[in-house]
Structure formats: C-alpha cells, structure tokens
Design a protein around this motif. Structure first.
Motif, mmCIF file in Angstrom:
data_model
loop_
_atom_site.group_PDB
_atom_site.id
_atom_site.type_symbol
_atom_site.label_atom_id
_atom_site.label_comp_id
_atom_site.label_asym_id
_atom_site.label_seq_id
_atom_site.Cartn_x
_atom_site.Cartn_y
_atom_site.Cartn_z
ATOM 1 N N THR A 1 66.101 48.135 24.936
ATOM 2 C CA THR A 1 65.504 46.863 24.619
ATOM 3 C C THR A 1 65.495 45.898 25.655
ATOM 4 O O THR A 1 66.048 46.132 26.865
ATOM 5 C CB THR A 1 66.500 46.250 23.441
ATOM 6 O OG1 THR A 1 67.793 46.213 23.931
ATOM 7 C CG2 THR A 1 66.455 47.191 22.190
ATOM 8 N N PHE A 2 64.924 44.697 25.418
ATOM 9 C CA PHE A 2 64.483 43.893 26.249
ATOM 10 C C PHE A 2 65.269 42.434 26.089
ATOM 11 O O PHE A 2 65.512 42.077 24.966
ATOM 12 C CB PHE A 2 63.072 43.245 26.610
ATOM 13 C CG PHE A 2 62.098 44.514 26.713
ATOM 14 C CD1 PHE A 2 62.134 44.966 28.147
ATOM 15 C CD2 PHE A 2 61.534 45.050 25.755
ATOM 16 C CE1 PHE A 2 61.368 46.076 28.475
ATOM 17 C CE2 PHE A 2 60.682 46.467 25.987
ATOM 18 C CZ PHE A 2 60.636 46.935 27.527
ATOM 19 N N LEU A 3 66.024 42.081 27.168
ATOM 20 C CA LEU A 3 66.869 40.965 27.055
ATOM 21 C C LEU A 3 66.531 39.912 28.166
ATOM 22 O O LEU A 3 65.827 39.876 29.050
ATOM 23 C CB LEU A 3 68.344 41.367 27.317
ATOM 24 C CG LEU A 3 68.967 42.533 26.627
ATOM 25 C CD1 LEU A 3 70.218 42.878 27.248
ATOM 26 C CD2 LEU A 3 68.978 42.122 24.948
ATOM 27 N N THR A 4 66.927 38.570 27.876
ATOM 28 C CA THR A 4 66.599 37.512 28.806
ATOM 29 C C THR A 4 67.874 37.429 29.698
ATOM 30 O O THR A 4 68.844 37.854 29.412
ATOM 31 C CB THR A 4 66.675 35.979 27.797
ATOM 32 O OG1 THR A 4 67.674 36.009 27.204
ATOM 33 C CG2 THR A 4 65.611 35.979 26.699
ATOM 34 N N PRO A 5 67.577 36.685 30.815
ATOM 35 C CA PRO A 5 68.649 36.784 31.780
ATOM 36 C C PRO A 5 70.080 36.172 31.244
ATOM 37 O O PRO A 5 71.077 36.725 31.455
ATOM 38 C CB PRO A 5 68.158 35.401 32.963
ATOM 39 C CG PRO A 5 66.625 35.752 32.765
ATOM 40 C CD PRO A 5 66.439 35.873 31.325
ATOM 41 N N GLU A 6 69.719 35.032 30.309
ATOM 42 C CA GLU A 6 71.050 34.466 29.410
ATOM 43 C C GLU A 6 71.871 35.569 28.639
ATOM 44 O O GLU A 6 72.910 35.780 28.696
ATOM 45 C CB GLU A 6 70.741 33.468 28.730
ATOM 46 C CG GLU A 6 70.835 31.900 29.252
ATOM 47 C CD GLU A 6 69.492 31.774 29.912
ATOM 48 O OE1 GLU A 6 68.764 32.268 29.729
ATOM 49 O OE2 GLU A 6 69.327 30.290 30.299
ATOM 50 N N GLU A 7 70.885 36.468 27.775
ATOM 51 C CA GLU A 7 71.580 37.327 27.090
ATOM 52 C C GLU A 7 72.354 38.619 28.045
ATOM 53 O O GLU A 7 73.355 38.937 27.670
ATOM 54 C CB GLU A 7 70.470 38.177 26.408
ATOM 55 C CG GLU A 7 69.958 37.174 25.184
ATOM 56 C CD GLU A 7 68.573 37.893 24.360
ATOM 57 O OE1 GLU A 7 68.904 37.927 22.975
ATOM 58 O OE2 GLU A 7 67.713 38.287 25.006
ATOM 59 N N ILE A 8 71.826 38.921 29.093
ATOM 60 C CA ILE A 8 72.341 39.569 30.136
ATOM 61 C C ILE A 8 73.648 39.195 30.489
ATOM 62 O O ILE A 8 74.797 39.954 30.536
ATOM 63 C CB ILE A 8 71.421 40.139 31.032
ATOM 64 C CG1 ILE A 8 70.408 40.840 30.783
ATOM 65 C CG2 ILE A 8 72.386 40.654 32.352
ATOM 66 C CD1 ILE A 8 69.813 41.674 31.685
ATOM 67 N N GLU A 9 73.739 37.958 30.883
ATOM 68 C CA GLU A 9 75.179 37.328 31.279
ATOM 69 C C GLU A 9 75.943 37.213 30.460
ATOM 70 O O GLU A 9 77.328 37.415 30.380
ATOM 71 C CB GLU A 9 74.629 35.748 31.818
ATOM 72 C CG GLU A 9 75.798 35.194 32.617
ATOM 73 C CD GLU A 9 75.570 33.757 32.898
ATOM 74 O OE1 GLU A 9 74.635 33.419 33.392
ATOM 75 O OE2 GLU A 9 76.457 32.982 32.466
ATOM 76 N N GLU A 10 75.546 36.941 29.034
ATOM 77 C CA GLU A 10 76.442 36.832 27.843
ATOM 78 C C GLU A 10 77.106 38.219 27.227
ATOM 79 O O GLU A 10 77.784 38.302 26.391
ATOM 80 C CB GLU A 10 76.007 35.923 26.987
ATOM 81 C CG GLU A 10 75.864 34.578 27.322
ATOM 82 C CD GLU A 10 74.752 34.008 26.416
ATOM 83 O OE1 GLU A 10 74.349 34.402 25.234
ATOM 84 O OE2 GLU A 10 74.783 32.691 26.812
ATOM 85 N N ARG A 11 76.241 39.439 27.615
ATOM 86 C CA ARG A 11 76.336 40.537 27.080
ATOM 87 C C ARG A 11 77.571 41.180 26.997
ATOM 88 O O ARG A 11 78.208 41.442 25.799
ATOM 89 C CB ARG A 11 75.531 41.762 27.451
ATOM 90 C CG ARG A 11 75.212 42.993 26.943
ATOM 91 C CD ARG A 11 74.736 42.874 25.433
ATOM 92 N NE ARG A 11 75.462 43.689 24.677
ATOM 93 C CZ ARG A 11 75.618 43.477 23.455
ATOM 94 N NH1 ARG A 11 75.132 42.777 22.642
ATOM 95 N NH2 ARG A 11 76.192 44.557 22.457
ATOM 96 N N HIS A 12 78.441 41.059 27.841
ATOM 97 C CA HIS A 12 79.789 41.817 27.803
ATOM 98 C C HIS A 12 80.642 41.123 27.043
ATOM 99 O O HIS A 12 81.437 41.699 26.086
ATOM 100 C CB HIS A 12 80.365 41.636 29.375
ATOM 101 C CG HIS A 12 81.652 42.369 29.422
ATOM 102 N ND1 HIS A 12 81.982 43.450 29.420
ATOM 103 C CD2 HIS A 12 83.008 41.553 29.598
ATOM 104 C CE1 HIS A 12 83.426 43.852 29.362
ATOM 105 N NE2 HIS A 12 83.864 42.479 29.587
ATOM 106 N N ALA A 13 80.674 39.670 26.966
ATOM 107 C CA ALA A 13 81.320 38.749 26.099
ATOM 108 C C ALA A 13 81.320 39.023 24.766
ATOM 109 O O ALA A 13 81.928 39.136 23.736
ATOM 110 C CB ALA A 13 81.536 37.388 26.532
ATOM 111 N N ARG B 1 79.783 41.757 23.348
ATOM 112 C CA ARG B 1 80.092 43.052 23.252
ATOM 113 C C ARG B 1 81.590 43.086 22.634
ATOM 114 O O ARG B 1 81.875 43.778 21.612
ATOM 115 C CB ARG B 1 79.893 44.034 24.320
ATOM 116 C CG ARG B 1 80.327 45.392 24.170
ATOM 117 C CD ARG B 1 80.174 46.382 25.383
ATOM 118 N NE ARG B 1 80.184 47.793 24.881
ATOM 119 C CZ ARG B 1 81.308 48.281 25.153
ATOM 120 N NH1 ARG B 1 82.477 47.804 25.772
ATOM 121 N NH2 ARG B 1 81.603 49.555 25.000
#
Lengths: 144, 513
Positions: A45-57, A59
């Motif tokens: 899927t496609f994520l924005t830069p912010e979503e990538i940054e927050e992804r680990h937290a 999850r």
C-alpha cells in the motif's frame, strides 16, 4: 487424532461460535488450541512520510489493542477449561497468514467463522473462508 | 470548519478576480521582488568555472556520482537484481509484517521525487539543451544511483529513535552523529548549513516550482488567469493537510499518484509505439545532439549542463532529501534501504524522464532548419523554437496532445496531483530540517508550516525563470553540503556493504519467500 487446533478469532459472533466449537473438539480429543487474530496488512500500500514515521509506534498500539481487547478475553473465558489455549496476533493477508500459521504450529485442524461481509465485497475480493477452502494446508471447518 | 473556510476563500477570490488589471500588476510585483531578492544566491550557485560556461555545481554532482560509482564498484548495476528482490519482499521476515515495507518506503520516496521534474523539468532541458540533453540526463541518472545508495544507507544508520517509537533522520543526523563518532570536526556546522538549505529547497523546488508549474498547466487548459489565485487554492488545501491534519486528502493523493505515474509511462509508450518508425531517428538526435549540440545555445556543453541539471533536480541524488524519507523506515540492515533507494533515480530519470524527452522529440515539437538539421533558436537565442512557442510543462502537454487531444486534461490532473504530493513530501523534509534547527514543538512547527503555505502563493504568482533558478539553486546548495559529508562517511557505507554481502553469501541473511 487431533492434537492442535488453530482458530481464527476476531471477537465477532461467528468467531465466538468458531472458538466454542474448537474448544468442544479440543476437550473431546485432549488437543490444544491456538487463538489467532490476524490484522489485515499489505506491504504494497502507499503511505505518506508522516505515516511511515509513525508506523512503528502505531503497530505497537495495534498489537497491544488486539491482545487486550480480542485475545485476552477469549483466553480468560477458557482459562478454567483444562485445555491449553494460547493466543497470537499476526499481520498480513488474513487467509494466507492463517494457512502459514497452521503449518508453522503443526496444527491438524483450522476453524474459521463464516464472516458477515457484504455480498459485494465478497464478490470482489473473496471471503477468508472461501479463500481458505481453496488453499488450506490442513483440515478446515467453517462455522456458520 | 474547513469547508466553510474554503467556501469563504473562493467567494473572495471570485470578487478579486473580477479586477484582472490590478491582479496582473500584483503578479508582476511579486515576480520582481522575488527575482531581485534571490538573484545573488542563484548567481553564486550557478557561477561557472572561470573562463568557461560550465557551472561548478554541475561538476560537483557529476564528480561525486562518479566517485561513488567507482568506490562501490558499480554497485548500481551489481546490486540491481538484489534491490528488486528486496522490494518484492523476498527477504522480509513475515514476523515483521505490519512495519513499513521496502516497497512502501520506495513508493513514498518516489512520490516525493516523481513529479514536475519529470514532466516540466525535462521539457525545460530539451527546450534549451536540445535532444542531446537526454543522453546526459540518462547518464546522470545512472551515476546518481550510487549517490542515492550512499546517502540513504547513512540516513538509516544514523537516525534518531525516540521513546515513543518515532524516528527522525537525514543528512543533518549523520553529519552530527557520524562525524562525532569518528572524531571529525565540522559535523555540526555542515548539519546547520544543510538544514538551512533544506528549508530553502523545500520552499523552492519542493514548493514554488510545483505551484508555478501547476498554475501554468491549469492556465494552459482553462485560459490565462492570475497565478496567485491558483496559489491561494493550493495553499488552502496544503494548509488543511499539514496543519489541519486532513490526512484523507494526503492519503488519496498518495494512492492516486502512483497510478498517474504508471499511466503517464503507458501513454508515452503508446505514443512511441505509434511512431515506432521514428524511434531510431530520435535516438540518433539524442546521440548526435549529445556530442555536437546540433546548434543549441552553448553547443555540447549547453546540452550536457541542461541534462545533468534536470536529472539532479528530478531524482535528487546527492541532495539528501531521500535520506530523510528513507530513514523513517525500520530495518535491521541500514544498507537494505540503500539498495532500495538506488532504484529511485532509475525509475525517475532513466525511465520516466526519458519517456517525456522521447515524446517531445518524436512528436516534432522542436523546430529545426530542414537544410542544416540544426535547431533554430528563439529571439533571445537561449531556447530552441518550438512549434507553438511552448516551453516548460506546456511543451510536454503539446507533445502528448499532438497524439491524444484528451491527454492534456489527464496531464493537467497529473501535474496538479504530482505537485501536491511533492509539496506534501517536501513540507515534511523542510519540517525535519526546521525542527533540527529550532527543536520540536507545536508552535515552532506551525510557524514553518504557515511559511510553507505563503510560499505556495508566491511560487504560483512568479514567472517561470526566477522560480526555476531559485528552486535549482536551493536544491543544489543542499547537495554541496551533503556530498562533503558523503565523501567523509563513504568508508562507513563500504564497511556495511562488505559485511552485508558476505553474510548474504554465507546465507546468514535469509530469503523468506
């Protein structure tokens, strides 16, 4: 002889019935039960830069929430049943992940509820029980 | 709330637009003020080597890309198949599912770079440097893969991880942390300089250039109207996303942009197939133009400079922005992000930019002298004459529309979406640089975001020349500082590379699929 049963469980009514059925079977056969909750996730899927940054937290949050609100209540409910019941939370394509888990756990039965998706989305994407019916590596029981 | 604001803004715009004469003067005023205040910076960055017309900055980028290519033993070609396997998820542990995948990291970084550079920038390059610029652009794209590999590996290796699970990374972090670790002075100064240039680059290439070309494209379709109107509409939407947290718009764009990119390449391919008999001639033009210039301003060197400039501006290799994007990804092996990132200049420049250039050349947009085969120049003798006098994005639009009339509308939509997604990405890069300088905090972040939105209006209102010059200058200034750091730190990447490759060989790094 059944020794281990994997149950797909998301807390829905049909999943509760699936778990009840699996427990029944487990008590009769003296088998253990794995309660599996799969969070739908695609690596494409496609994520924005912010979503990538927050992804680990995020999850970690999702895993915690799935454990406390879905898996733990189910485990508690059957804590006194005498059956060894364990829980697991996974990410991935739901049907594929369940099939892979069943193989890894060397389970000999997979139990899923017939989910209440709308007819339209089923027609487009296929349902989890339907996909499993075609791809399951072990005996599959679908609970209405 | 947002809805109400938008409606109010539109009503206001309609009222002001009724006075076009006043509006044109406002555009003109913004343009003049902009050109006079940024001129010195642009002149410094693009000043040529004494006695030549070759800008030192272009040499700086190309030398760096060549050094990295040689130092890592043509890693961009050696690791290409492995990079594809990584993106496909062959080496991803299923137990890590739910974390950002290599594919997602690549897609997000690409939607920050694929954009107007590929559509408008290439048209500028070919319009000034002729078909020969394409050759140098492809070469720069291939070499740039090694620069990208180096910076993204470092970006992941030296990022900051916070207690709440979020991460911040990028050149400013490897400049400070890796320099300190190796006892090399000057890291802090480089990091501060980089952050300043990154903020300027975010406002320039990541913002004003985008707004400017989006406006040009809209005006091209609906007719001329003052640029600041487009600017204000864009500013309101970007504001709603980055300040108002209206993630749904960003999410929709992030999903539509990749499809737009694929569609762009497909339509270009169809046009090329329709003109299949001309492809040989087009490549002939590209090769002979690359070494003779075919009469363009500045000849061979003119074509080379344009090609290198546009490639660097489009794929941002060596600039450091991708290092910010990739560093947010969780991975046990920093170098895997380096491998994945080297695909970006390939997709961006070698594939997409080349498509644009080929379509412009093949559809005969550039006017040449039938007797000599040399290109005819405009009155100013700086750009090549085009069939309808188009330049920038309008030239690309004319080239595509000559085969498919409806494509100009699709292109207008693609340009708007590309511009928008690039702005969102660069607002993030700029913000990371801003928080590195001033610290994190809601008010501080809000200040940057408001400045960012104001520059959208300025960018849309200014005319093409000053905006492109400043955009280039700011982005290349980032590369000046970043590449110094890459030279100092490239042994770190080499150690990572050797360790990874040997573990890959022994099977310690497992294939899961």
């Amino acid at each position: 002889m059944t020794t281990k049963i994997v149950v797909a469980y998301d807390g829905s009514d049909s999943a509760v019935r699936a778990l009840e059925y699996a427990m029944d079977q487990a008590i009769k056969a003296g088998a253990s039960v794995v309660v599996a909750h799969v969070l739908e996730w695609s690596p494409y899927t496609f994520l924005t830069p912010e979503e990538i940054e927050e992804r680990h937290a995020r999850r970690e949050d999702e895993l915690k929430r799935a454990k406390t609100s879905v898996i733990d209540p189910a485990l508690e409910k059957y804590a006194a049943s005498g059956v060894t019941v364990t829980g697991t939370v996974k990410y991935g394509h739901v049907a594929e992940t369940l099939a892979r888990l069943a193989t890894q756990e060397k389970a000999d039965q997979l139990v899923v509820g017939r989910q209440g998706q709308s007819t339209l989305s089923k027609r487009f994407f296929g349902s989890v029980p339907m996909t499993l019916a075609q791809t399951t590596p072990i005996a599959l029981t679908i609970i209405p | 709330m947002t809805h109400f604001r938008l409606r109010g803004a539109l009503a206001g715009l309609a009222a002001i637009a009724a006075a076009p004469i006043q509006a044109q003067t406002l555009d003109q005023q913004i343009n003049d003020a902009f050109a006079s205040s940024t001129g010195w910076f642009v002149n410094f960055i693009f000043s040529p080597f004494p006695g030549t017309s070759f800008p030192w900055i272009v040499a700086w980028l190309v030398v760096a890309a060549t050094v990295f290519t040689l130092y890592f033993g043509f890693i961009q070609f050696r690791a290409f198949p492995h990079s594809i396997s990584l993106v496909k998820g062959d080496y991803s542990d299923p137990d890590d599912a739910g974390e950002v995948s290599h594919f997602q990291a690549l897609a997000t970084a690409l939607s920050g770079t694929v954009g107007l550079g590929n559509i408008a920038g290439v048209a500028v390059a070919v319009g000034i440097g002729g078909p020969g610029a394409t050759f140098w652009m492809i070469l720069a794209g291939l070499m740039g893969m090694a620069s990208k590999f180096t910076e993204c590996t470092l970006g992941v290796k030296y990022r900051n991880e916070y207690a709440d699970g979020t991460v911040s990374g990028g050149p400013m972090y490897y400049m400070t942390k890796a320099f300190a670790e190796r006892g090399i002075p000057g890291g802090k100064i480089l990091a501060v300089l980089f952050s300043i240039f990154c903020i300027l680059g975010a406002l320039g290439g990541g913002n004003m250039f985008q707004a400017n070309q989006a406006h040009a494209q809209i005006a091209n379709v609906v007719g001329d109207f003052p640029g600041w109107i487009t600017g204000i509409i864009f500013a309101v939407i970007v504001f709603a996303v980055i300040v108002g947290g209206l993630k749904s718009i960003a999410r929709v764009t992030e999903k539509v942009v990749p499809f737009m990119g694929v569609m762009y390449v497909l339509v270009a391919l169809v046009i090329l197939i329709m003109n299949a008999d001309q492809i040989g001639w087009a490549f002939g033009q590209i090769f002979s133009g690359a070494f003779t210039g075919l009469g363009v301003a500045g000849g061979l060197v003119g074509a080379l400079i344009q090609g290198f400039k546009r490639a660097a501006f489009s794929n941002e290799a060596g600039v450091g922005s991708a290092a910010i994007a990739h560093s947010a990804v969780r991975t046990k092996e920093p170098i895997t992000e380096g491998f994945v990132s080297l695909l970006e200049p390939f997709i961006d420049t070698v594939v997409i930019c080349t498509m644009t250039a080929l379509v412009i050349i093949i559809t005969g947009q550039l006017v040449s002298d039938p007797n000599t085969g040399l290109y005819l120049l405009d009155e100013g003798a700086s750009t090549i004459q085009t069939v309808d006098g188009n330049k920038g994005v309008a030239l690309t639009s004319a080239a595509f529309s000559s085969s498919f009339g409806w494509f100009q509308y699709v292109l207008a939509l693609a340009v708007i979406l590309f511009a928008f997604s690039t702005m969102i990405s660069w607002s993030y890069y700029g913000l990371k640089a801003w928080t590195f300088l001033f610290g994190e905090g809601r008010t501080k972040e809000l200040v940057f975001k408001v400045i960012f939105c104001i520059f959208i209006v300025i960018g849309a209102a200014a005319s093409l020349g000053p905006v492109i010059d400043f955009s280039d200058a700011a982005i290349f200034a980032m590369a000046v500082v970043n590449i110094i750091a890459l030279y100092v730190l490239m042994p770190v990447v080499k150690a990572e590379l050797e360790s990874y490759l040997s573990r890959l060989k022994t099977g310690e790094i497992k294939k899961f699929h």
